[in-house]
Design an enzyme around this catalytic site. Structure first.
Site, PDB file in Angstrom:
ATOM      1  N   GLU A   1       0.765  -1.296   0.128  1.00  0.00           N
ATOM      2  CA  GLU A   1      -0.012  -0.235   0.006  1.00  0.00           C
ATOM      3  C   GLU A   1       0.830   1.141  -0.083  1.00  0.00           C
ATOM      4  O   GLU A   1       2.153   1.180   0.278  1.00  0.00           O
ATOM      5  CB  GLU A   1      -0.801  -0.076   1.136  1.00  0.00           C
ATOM      6  CG  GLU A   1      -0.232   0.154   2.559  1.00  0.00           C
ATOM      7  CD  GLU A   1      -1.144   0.868   3.534  1.00  0.00           C
ATOM      8  OE1 GLU A   1      -1.529   1.869   3.413  1.00  0.00           O
ATOM      9  OE2 GLU A   1      -1.352   0.092   4.754  1.00  0.00           O
TER      10      GLU A   1
ATOM     11  N   LYS B   1      -5.104  10.642   0.929  1.00  0.00           N
ATOM     12  CA  LYS B   1      -5.521   9.202   1.313  1.00  0.00           C
ATOM     13  C   LYS B   1      -6.645   8.753   0.660  1.00  0.00           C
ATOM     14  O   LYS B   1      -7.867   9.326   0.631  1.00  0.00           O
ATOM     15  CB  LYS B   1      -5.784   9.297   2.893  1.00  0.00           C
ATOM     16  CG  LYS B   1      -5.856   8.230   3.659  1.00  0.00           C
ATOM     17  CD  LYS B   1      -5.970   8.388   5.004  1.00  0.00           C
ATOM     18  CE  LYS B   1      -6.497   7.243   5.849  1.00  0.00           C
ATOM     19  NZ  LYS B   1      -6.749   7.227   7.176  1.00  0.00           N
TER      20      LYS B   1
ATOM     21  N   VAL C   1      -5.597   0.427   3.051  1.00  0.00           N
ATOM     22  CA  VAL C   1      -5.669  -1.187   2.987  1.00  0.00           C
ATOM     23  C   VAL C   1      -6.968  -1.317   1.825  1.00  0.00           C
ATOM     24  O   VAL C   1      -6.734  -2.321   0.929  1.00  0.00           O
ATOM     25  CB  VAL C   1      -5.958  -1.898   4.410  1.00  0.00           C
ATOM     26  CG1 VAL C   1      -6.425  -3.100   4.048  1.00  0.00           C
ATOM     27  CG2 VAL C   1      -4.516  -1.853   5.141  1.00  0.00           C
TER      28      VAL C   1
ATOM     29  N   ASP D   1     -17.060   5.623  13.821  1.00  0.00           N
ATOM     30  CA  ASP D   1     -15.818   5.517  12.954  1.00  0.00           C
ATOM     31  C   ASP D   1     -15.575   4.151  12.827  1.00  0.00           C
ATOM     32  O   ASP D   1     -14.722   3.695  13.639  1.00  0.00           O
ATOM     33  CB  ASP D   1     -14.863   6.468  13.512  1.00  0.00           C
ATOM     34  CG  ASP D   1     -13.511   6.335  12.752  1.00  0.00           C
ATOM     35  OD1 ASP D   1     -13.401   5.900  11.723  1.00  0.00           O
ATOM     36  OD2 ASP D   1     -12.792   7.593  12.953  1.00  0.00           O
TER      37      ASP D   1
ATOM     38  N   SER E   1     -13.452   1.729  10.224  1.00  0.00           N
ATOM     39  CA  SER E   1     -12.615   1.754   8.885  1.00  0.00           C
ATOM     40  C   SER E   1     -13.325   1.156   7.694  1.00  0.00           C
ATOM     41  O   SER E   1     -13.772  -0.264   7.918  1.00  0.00           O
ATOM     42  CB  SER E   1     -11.254   1.291   9.213  1.00  0.00           C
ATOM     43  OG  SER E   1     -10.402   1.614   7.967  1.00  0.00           O
ATOM     44  N   ALA E   2     -13.258   1.822   6.696  1.00  0.00           N
ATOM     45  CA  ALA E   2     -13.818   1.068   5.300  1.00  0.00           C
ATOM     46  C   ALA E   2     -13.083  -0.302   5.226  1.00  0.00           C
ATOM     47  O   ALA E   2     -13.147  -0.972   4.145  1.00  0.00           O
ATOM     48  CB  ALA E   2     -13.746   1.858   4.164  1.00  0.00           C
ATOM     49  N   ASP E   3     -11.595  -0.230   5.694  1.00  0.00           N
ATOM     50  CA  ASP E   3     -10.827  -1.675   5.425  1.00  0.00           C
ATOM     51  C   ASP E   3     -11.634  -2.826   5.783  1.00  0.00           C
ATOM     52  O   ASP E   3     -11.417  -4.003   5.193  1.00  0.00           O
ATOM     53  CB  ASP E   3      -9.539  -1.515   6.528  1.00  0.00           C
ATOM     54  CG  ASP E   3      -8.635  -0.559   6.002  1.00  0.00           C
ATOM     55  OD1 ASP E   3      -8.809   0.097   4.893  1.00  0.00           O
ATOM     56  OD2 ASP E   3      -7.445  -0.352   6.739  1.00  0.00           O
TER      57      ASP E   3
ATOM     58  N   LYS F   1      -3.835  -1.777  15.403  1.00  0.00           N
ATOM     59  CA  LYS F   1      -3.223  -1.142  16.751  1.00  0.00           C
ATOM     60  C   LYS F   1      -4.086  -0.816  17.851  1.00  0.00           C
ATOM     61  O   LYS F   1      -5.318  -0.771  17.484  1.00  0.00           O
ATOM     62  CB  LYS F   1      -2.871   0.616  16.132  1.00  0.00           C
ATOM     63  CG  LYS F   1      -1.444   0.617  16.563  1.00  0.00           C
ATOM     64  CD  LYS F   1      -1.089   2.221  15.852  1.00  0.00           C
ATOM     65  CE  LYS F   1      -0.583   1.816  14.639  1.00  0.00           C
ATOM     66  NZ  LYS F   1      -1.369   1.873  13.545  1.00  0.00           N
TER      67      LYS F   1
HETATM   68  N1  PSU Z   1      -2.758   1.183  10.507  1.00  0.00           N
HETATM   69  C1  PSU Z   1      -1.546   1.701  10.706  1.00  0.00           C
HETATM   70  N2  PSU Z   1      -0.697   2.451   9.910  1.00  0.00           N
HETATM   71  C2  PSU Z   1      -1.410   2.934   8.803  1.00  0.00           C
HETATM   72  C3  PSU Z   1      -2.701   2.620   8.477  1.00  0.00           C
HETATM   73  C4  PSU Z   1      -3.258   1.975   9.612  1.00  0.00           C
HETATM   74  O1  PSU Z   1      -0.927   0.829  11.630  1.00  0.00           O
HETATM   75  O2  PSU Z   1      -0.669   3.660   8.058  1.00  0.00           O
HETATM   76  C5  PSU Z   1      -3.330   3.215   7.359  1.00  0.00           C
HETATM   77  C6  PSU Z   1      -3.810   2.184   6.420  1.00  0.00           C
HETATM   78  O3  PSU Z   1      -3.522   2.627   5.107  1.00  0.00           O
HETATM   79  C7  PSU Z   1      -5.121   2.014   6.906  1.00  0.00           C
HETATM   80  C8  PSU Z   1      -5.692   3.171   7.026  1.00  0.00           C
HETATM   81  O4  PSU Z   1      -5.821   1.283   5.665  1.00  0.00           O
HETATM   82  O5  PSU Z   1      -4.524   3.772   7.710  1.00  0.00           O
HETATM   83  C9  PSU Z   1      -6.927   3.297   7.660  1.00  0.00           C
HETATM   84  O6  PSU Z   1      -7.579   4.479   7.833  1.00  0.00           O
HETATM   85  P1  PSU Z   1      -8.975   4.709   8.316  1.00  0.00           P
HETATM   86  O7  PSU Z   1      -9.012   4.216   9.771  1.00  0.00           O
HETATM   87  O8  PSU Z   1      -9.326   6.361   8.064  1.00  0.00           O
HETATM   88  O9  PSU Z   1      -9.955   3.806   7.364  1.00  0.00           O
HETATM   89 MN    MN Z   2     -12.209   6.274   9.794  1.00  0.00          MN
END
Ligand code: PSU
Ligand code: MN
Length: 307
Positions: free
Chosen positions: A25, A87, A107, A139, A141-143, A160
């Protein structure tokens, strides 16, 4: 080939001839690590994958083109900020494409483009998940939604502790995403090897993981798989120590009104400051470890493809 997609000649050639390919990524490059360690890390990850006999495909969006496989110059331009990449998760992709924009893929974004290119294995640091306080902020994540639907295996060091790990695991269970511990029986928590959360599945070798991937996708059970690979021992930070720093960073983020996609990058940078850079070293070591494991899984997956 999708009309919006550019696959580099090296990656296209590897895919055509059945060589193992590993996706990487780009959000961790542009939003996850400071210059110039981000550039060094991005190049080192590609090298680590090559050393294991696989071909790296770093993924991003450049001038509206979805890219699988970047040149060193393109990686540099993402790392030094000159492209001003946004992003890019699932929601952002069509807008960036229509506007000829630049995006570094999360991701979720990376899984989408890897899948379009035909890449099944992807290495990263940590996945996004359900955030602490999600019952108020919503909140999530879309992941997680992407893992529910897109057929790519994600090798990571867990999620994390800035997230709500039990809720994240519940979500993945609901969506039918297997979380496999590599040589561990508990969910690793990114900077730490332990979280106290037991996993349902543990695998001690790459072949077994490859068999699970073949079984899942041959059964048309769509969606991804998480392979959770703990941070190497020497870089692991004790949960008790990192937890208080995470709480401090979370409090600061909420006081500053940081929201949405900005939350994760803010917390990563703050935790790195608060640990005097120790968390950054752990981050780099664990992504490298994940890249090597992903390459070995990709090799095993391809060997089975031929039989
Ligand atoms: N977790 C990490 N380091 C990162 C990310 C997540 O330890 O850099 C990044 C990854 O690209 C992950 C994104 O897909 O943050 C998730 O962001 P959000 O929670 O806004 O979906
Ligand atoms: Mn988010």
């Amino acid at each position: 080939m999708n009309r919006y997609l550019d696959v580099s000649s090296e990656v296209a050639n590897a895919l055509q001839t059945g060589l193992p390919v590993v996706a990487l990524e780009s959000t961790i490059i542009s939003h996850g690590m400071p210059w110039p360690r981000n550039l060094e890390t991005a190049l080192m990850l590609e090298e680590a994958i090559r050393e294991q006999g696989a071909v790296p495909a770093t993924i991003a969006i450049i001038q509206g083109r979805l890219k699988a496989g970047l040149s060193k110059e393109e990686i540099r331009a993402l790392a030094d900020g000159s492209l001003r990449p946004q992003k890019a998760s699932r929601r952002d992709i069509p807008v960036l494409v229509a506007r000829n924009g630049n995006g570094s893929t999360t991701v979720a974004g990376t899984m989408i483009i890897a899948n379009l290119a035909g890449i099944k294995i992807f290495a990263t640091g940590g996945i996004g998940g359900v955030h602490r306080g999600a019952e108020q902020t919503w909140d999530v994540s879309a992941d997680l939604e992407e893992l529910a639907q897109t057929e790519v295996a994600v090798v990571c060091a867990g999620a994390k502790a800035i997230l709500d790990l039990p809720k994240t695991m519940e979500y993945l269970e609901t969506k039918g995403v297997p979380v496999i511990g590599f040589r561990t029986s508990e969910l690793p928590a990114f900077y730490s090897r332990e979280s106290g959360i037991p996993l349902n599945f543990r695998c001690d070798n790459e072949e077994e993981i490859a068999r699970i991937l073949h079984a899942k996708w041959n059964l048309c059970l769509s969606g991804g798989v998480i392979i959770a690979n703990p941070v190497p021992e020497t870089y692991s930070i004790e949960v008790s120590r990192i937890d208080s720093l995470i709480s401090k960073a979370l409090l600061e983020a909420s006081e500053k009104g940081i929201k949405g996609a900005d939350v994760t990058p803010y917390l990563l940078a703050r935790i790195s400051d608060l640990t005097g850079g120790e968390s950054l070293e752990a981050n780099i070591a664990l992504v490298a470890n994940n890249a090597r494991l992903a390459a070995r899984i990709a090799c095993a997956y391809q060997r089975m493809q031929r039989h």
